[in-house]
Design a protein around this motif. Sequence first.
Motif, PDB file in Angstrom:
ATOM      1  N   ARG B 172       0.859  -1.186   0.000  1.00 63.47           N
ATOM      2  CA  ARG B 172       0.000   0.000   0.000  1.00 63.47           C
ATOM      3  C   ARG B 172       0.890   1.229   0.000  1.00 63.47           C
ATOM      4  NH1 ARG B 172      -1.395   1.845   5.382  1.00 63.47           N
ATOM      5  NH2 ARG B 172       0.411   3.112   4.894  1.00 63.47           N
ATOM      6  N   SER B 173       0.656   2.083  -0.982  1.00 64.40           N
ATOM      7  CA  SER B 173       1.436   3.307  -1.085  1.00 64.40           C
ATOM      8  C   SER B 173       0.482   4.491  -0.952  1.00 64.40           C
ATOM      9  CB  SER B 173       2.147   3.324  -2.442  1.00 64.40           C
ATOM     10  OG  SER B 173       2.572   4.620  -2.755  1.00 64.40           O
ATOM     11  N   TRP B 174       0.695   5.288   0.073  1.00 64.58           N
ATOM     12  CA  TRP B 174      -0.127   6.486   0.314  1.00 64.58           C
ATOM     13  C   TRP B 174       0.779   7.694   0.153  1.00 64.58           C
ATOM     14  CZ3 TRP B 174       0.168  10.581   3.679  1.00 64.58           C
ATOM     15  CH2 TRP B 174      -1.001  11.340   3.889  1.00 64.58           C
ATOM     16  N   GLN B 175       0.356   8.637  -0.665  1.00 70.38           N
ATOM     17  CA  GLN B 175       1.222   9.774  -0.970  1.00 70.38           C
ATOM     18  C   GLN B 175       0.397  11.047  -0.972  1.00 70.38           C
ATOM     19  OE1 GLN B 175       2.366  10.257  -5.068  1.00 70.38           O
ATOM     20  NE2 GLN B 175       4.443  10.928  -4.552  1.00 70.38           N
ATOM     21  N   GLU B 176       0.855  12.013  -0.211  1.00 74.03           N
ATOM     22  CA  GLU B 176       0.232  13.330  -0.184  1.00 74.03           C
ATOM     23  C   GLU B 176       1.200  14.276  -0.876  1.00 74.03           C
ATOM     24  OE1 GLU B 176       0.128  14.976   3.736  1.00 74.03           O
ATOM     25  OE2 GLU B 176      -1.625  16.203   3.332  1.00 74.03           O
ATOM     26  N   ILE B 177       0.724  15.022  -1.880  1.00 73.37           N
ATOM     27  CA  ILE B 177       1.650  15.881  -2.627  1.00 73.37           C
ATOM     28  C   ILE B 177       1.149  17.323  -2.683  1.00 73.37           C
ATOM     29  CG2 ILE B 177       2.402  13.978  -4.103  1.00 73.37           C
ATOM     30  CD1 ILE B 177       0.800  15.458  -6.389  1.00 73.37           C
ATOM     31  N   LEU B 178       2.101  18.207  -2.867  1.00 78.55           N
ATOM     32  CA  LEU B 178       1.793  19.624  -3.095  1.00 78.55           C
ATOM     33  C   LEU B 178       2.728  20.109  -4.194  1.00 78.55           C
ATOM     34  CD1 LEU B 178       0.418  22.312  -2.315  1.00 78.55           C
ATOM     35  CD2 LEU B 178       2.182  22.609  -0.578  1.00 78.55           C
ATOM     36  N   VAL B 179       2.169  20.688  -5.238  1.00 83.78           N
ATOM     37  CA  VAL B 179       2.973  21.217  -6.348  1.00 83.78           C
ATOM     38  C   VAL B 179       2.734  22.714  -6.435  1.00 83.78           C
ATOM     39  CG1 VAL B 179       3.524  21.036  -8.800  1.00 83.78           C
ATOM     40  CG2 VAL B 179       2.569  19.062  -7.607  1.00 83.78           C
ATOM     41  N   ALA B 180       3.818  23.458  -6.441  1.00 85.40           N
ATOM     42  CA  ALA B 180       3.726  24.912  -6.615  1.00 85.40           C
ATOM     43  C   ALA B 180       4.762  25.328  -7.643  1.00 85.40           C
ATOM     44  CB  ALA B 180       3.987  25.626  -5.290  1.00 85.40           C
ATOM     45  N   SER B 181       4.351  26.157  -8.590  1.00 84.38           N
ATOM     46  CA  SER B 181       5.334  26.578  -9.586  1.00 84.38           C
ATOM     47  C   SER B 181       5.096  28.024  -9.995  1.00 84.38           C
ATOM     48  CB  SER B 181       5.319  25.649 -10.801  1.00 84.38           C
ATOM     49  OG  SER B 181       4.030  25.508 -11.306  1.00 84.38           O
ATOM     50  N   SER B 182       6.097  28.583 -10.638  1.00 85.02           N
ATOM     51  CA  SER B 182       6.090  30.035 -10.887  1.00 85.02           C
ATOM     52  C   SER B 182       5.114  30.442 -11.985  1.00 85.02           C
ATOM     53  CB  SER B 182       7.510  30.504 -11.232  1.00 85.02           C
ATOM     54  OG  SER B 182       7.979  29.830 -12.373  1.00 85.02           O
ATOM     55  N   ASP B 183       4.469  29.470 -12.647  1.00 92.45           N
ATOM     56  CA  ASP B 183       3.393  29.850 -13.567  1.00 92.45           C
ATOM     57  C   ASP B 183       2.056  29.925 -12.842  1.00 92.45           C
ATOM     58  OD1 ASP B 183       2.755  27.221 -13.101  1.00 92.45           O
ATOM     59  OD2 ASP B 183       2.628  26.637 -15.208  1.00 92.45           O
ATOM     60  N   GLY B 184       2.092  29.821 -11.513  1.00 92.06           N
ATOM     61  CA  GLY B 184       0.883  29.950 -10.713  1.00 92.06           C
ATOM     62  C   GLY B 184       0.304  28.628 -10.241  1.00 92.06           C
ATOM     63  N   THR B 185       0.793  27.529 -10.795  1.00 92.56           N
ATOM     64  CA  THR B 185       0.283  26.211 -10.378  1.00 92.56           C
ATOM     65  C   THR B 185       0.392  26.062  -8.868  1.00 92.56           C
ATOM     66  OG1 THR B 185       0.986  25.235 -12.459  1.00 92.56           O
ATOM     67  CG2 THR B 185       0.600  23.716 -10.622  1.00 92.56           C
ATOM     68  N   PHE B 186      -0.698  25.668  -8.246  1.00 92.09           N
ATOM     69  CA  PHE B 186      -0.702  25.463  -6.797  1.00 92.09           C
ATOM     70  C   PHE B 186      -1.781  24.424  -6.522  1.00 92.09           C
ATOM     71  CE2 PHE B 186      -1.433  27.367  -2.346  1.00 92.09           C
ATOM     72  CZ  PHE B 186      -0.340  26.700  -1.834  1.00 92.09           C
ATOM     73  N   ALA B 187      -1.359  23.189  -6.316  1.00 93.65           N
ATOM     74  CA  ALA B 187      -2.328  22.095  -6.232  1.00 93.65           C
ATOM     75  C   ALA B 187      -1.856  21.045  -5.247  1.00 93.65           C
ATOM     76  CB  ALA B 187      -2.514  21.462  -7.611  1.00 93.65           C
ATOM     77  N   THR B 188      -2.813  20.443  -4.589  1.00 94.27           N
ATOM     78  CA  THR B 188      -2.493  19.364  -3.646  1.00 94.27           C
ATOM     79  C   THR B 188      -3.394  18.170  -3.923  1.00 94.27           C
ATOM     80  OG1 THR B 188      -2.211  18.821  -1.304  1.00 94.27           O
ATOM     81  CG2 THR B 188      -4.079  20.205  -1.858  1.00 94.27           C
TER      82      THR B 188
END
Lengths: 459, 483
Positions: B172-188
């Motif tokens: 079982r693989s559980w992964q919580e991610i957050l991506v932020a980038s300088s083009d405005g991307t901001f997602a979890t």
Amino acid sequence: MYSTNLDLDQRGKSLLEKLNSLAKKYNIKMWDLGAACSSDSSAQVDSGEAKQMKGSQRSNITIRVWNESSLVGVTSTSDLTETGLEKAIEGAYNASRFGNKNEIPFFSPQSKSPLAKVRQPIKDALGIKKLLELLIEAESSLINSHGAIKTVPYNGISETNYQRLYINSDGAYRFMRRTQSALYLYARAQEDSRKPRSSGAIRYAYGANGLDIEGCIKEASDRTISHLNYKPIETGKYLVCFTPESFLELLNAFNSLFNARSILDGVSLSDKDSLGKKIAVPSLSIYDNGLHESNISASTFDGEGTPTRKICLVEEGILVNFLHSEATARKFGVEPTGHAGLGAKVSVGPDWFEVSNSNDEKTDISSPDHKTYEEKYVLVEGLNAIHSGVKASQGSFSLPFDGWLVNKGEKVSIEAATIAGDIIELFNNIVNVEKINVITPHGICPHIWVEGLSITGEA
Amino acid sequence: MAPTTKLTIPENFLIKNSVNTYWAELLETLLVKARNSGADFAEIFLENVDNIGILAEQDDITSVSPSFGRGAGIRVFLSGRDGFVSTNDLTPSGLAQALDKALGMLGLKTTNSASLTNTSLLSKLKNYSKQKSQWILNCPTPDETSDKLLLATSLLKKYNKSINVRRGSYSRSWQEILVASSDGTFATDIRLHQSIGLNALASDGNNRASIGRRYGSSDFPDDLREWNVELSANDVSESVGTMLHADYVDAGQMPAVLANKFGGVIFHEACGHLLETTQIERGTTPFADKVGELIAHPSVTAIDEGTSKGAFGSLSIDDEGMEPQRTVLIKNGILQNFLSDRAGELRTGHPRTGSGRRQSHSFAAASRMRNTYISQGDYEPSDLIETVDNGLYCKSMGGGSVGPTGQFNFAVEEGYLIKNGKLTKPVKGATLIGEAQEIMPRISMCANDLDLAAGFCGSVSGNINVTVGQPHIKVDSITIGGR
């Protein structure tokens, strides 16, 4: 607060104190810990320009605990904060409820024995800019070495600083540090109206300044160019000469033959009674020697803290020893050999094979030699798709390979072919183990000749 | 201390509140710093993982292996080049050091001059983790998992007495991610992958055979509970019993019919990898300039997508924060699209497809496959077999690989000879090899029974979950290596 950029040797003692304290809190009788930290830099280039540069700092610990019923639990984490350590030891304790009652590991009886002294000079890092310069020069030199070489699609240079620690609640304390650098160059060459061909080379050193860059370029160029003249091969049985690299690849794929863990699990061709039995021609001897001076990646102790050592596995064709962890050694009534990992179920694996002719004096002078043999044979340079084409538990293999059909000294690269057989039959159909041992990045081995191997081609 | 039924309960350190306050402020500061220092683009990927593996051998649980960790990968682009640094140190100073190192790789010096301000760089958070925070708690406990795995190994023994090594595994693989980038991307997002393996080795003193099967899903906490263990154990025990007495295949070139599900590994290896923009960047795909051209038999339409509910390669967002698309790779034999990530778009011009994937924070994302399959045709599977006078039926595949010149290979785990349009004796030891440009035009028939199978794919950005798939297909001629 523990630093996450751990200097393991400096932090070892505070880790010891913290874990002893946590062990009391959770009523843990025994514990041990394996830790590894590395920092590395690497670069890749494309047509004289930097393509990607990478850096990383990694750390990982595995904590193993024995609960009040002496059952073992394990947890691994990259979170080396104080909170992370406590969570790991709590996780290991909770996991111990599922510990295997039928095979309970203990500390290695050799976890405090003296370690071998190895020469592993610690080299300063050159830094990413210098690595990049070296790689751009190497790429350019390789492309300029022959008109047919157009690109070097797979390339990289890296330098790594690596530390390992093993400690246990019985007072064992093992630490090692090494630096390592690697260079790989895989070129792609193509002539008009013909298919692209590819090959390459790799070099390791303690530091980037020690890399044999010229040797790597020449080998990558020579190998790639040697495949430009290619033809399909007819399907049939052939006399085959394995290069040292390719024979070591095959041997590593079938290391379960020597692996006590695999034997106990029933997935090895060997069994407990195999010692003393003939598995190969008398001219073949095989050692595992992780401490060899040419092994850049040598470790002086294994995952359980047992000292690494040289061990004879096959002597004059007779199986004489297996590789062991603490638990497998106890089951076989022998000493651990320094080949264990660390986990809920401790794995066992080889370090660095040394293959040689058992006795030069007994070698038949008429045996084929790759430098002089005039008749037709297949020279196998490298084996592909080992993860899917080897059935180690059955002894069989069917593998794509790179190589040449050699006849009267002329080498013609073989297009798209497979080689298939049975490893024990192969060991017993060896017609010559050449006398000159070649040091490779993954072990030592001479050229080895085998008769009657099946090759499938497209001719 | 009383044992708990859950081994670990992950701390959702990227929970929404802290994302919108602590992480938004910190990451925006770092991204602004990167842009002010001269970077064209910067991206920060954070992850928090909590995994467990359980192994049953014979009639015992022999390994329970929990693991957890956190990390960040910071990537900076300048004029098509990129510097990537990964670290386990998520403190503000640790992340700042990593960014400085990434900038330094590109020859950029860190500056705090304020040509850009911190305000409004990041868009409003796209929170894909809603409704997912309880997934981990709804997964089977180690006790439940152990019971199911032990049932599987006991059924293998019950169904086939010649099986002497029995293994069931669960991860079982559980992964919580957050991506932020300088083009405005901001997602979890929160991701959950579970896989089950069942393996058997049979022997009768003279012969040995081994068979393995893998099942996997994404975002489906009840997957193991709903696993049909009887069906799987029966499948494995029947196959290993059949292969125990199989002869080695005679080598040569012949037609082959490849079964559905994991048979799709042929397209994955022979063609799929060559349609990733990383291969264009390297100059290692023969299809780089073939968009709009016929590269396969007109019966072949091939898709790669990340949207099939519960499939092992499905995603809510890729590792660069983009929602995955359904990408038609080949339509009626004509090449339509490549799979592209951010670097691929920058360096090759192929638009992003939501295919930027990585094993973990330690790897920079690259264009990778997700759920990849050949679409189904109109034939019955038996129609394909009936057209073959002398060939090979590949019921079950092992793994495979593709080399730098497009040569692919894969192993046949369970094969049968086809004689005069009928399946005959089982054969083992076959390896299929070829080149994509030659083989794709030879896939002449596709049946009507498309199905997918879970697998793992290792490549430039590490090992990732994928599915492969196809209906039964017929390849008119392929080289079959054997003895």
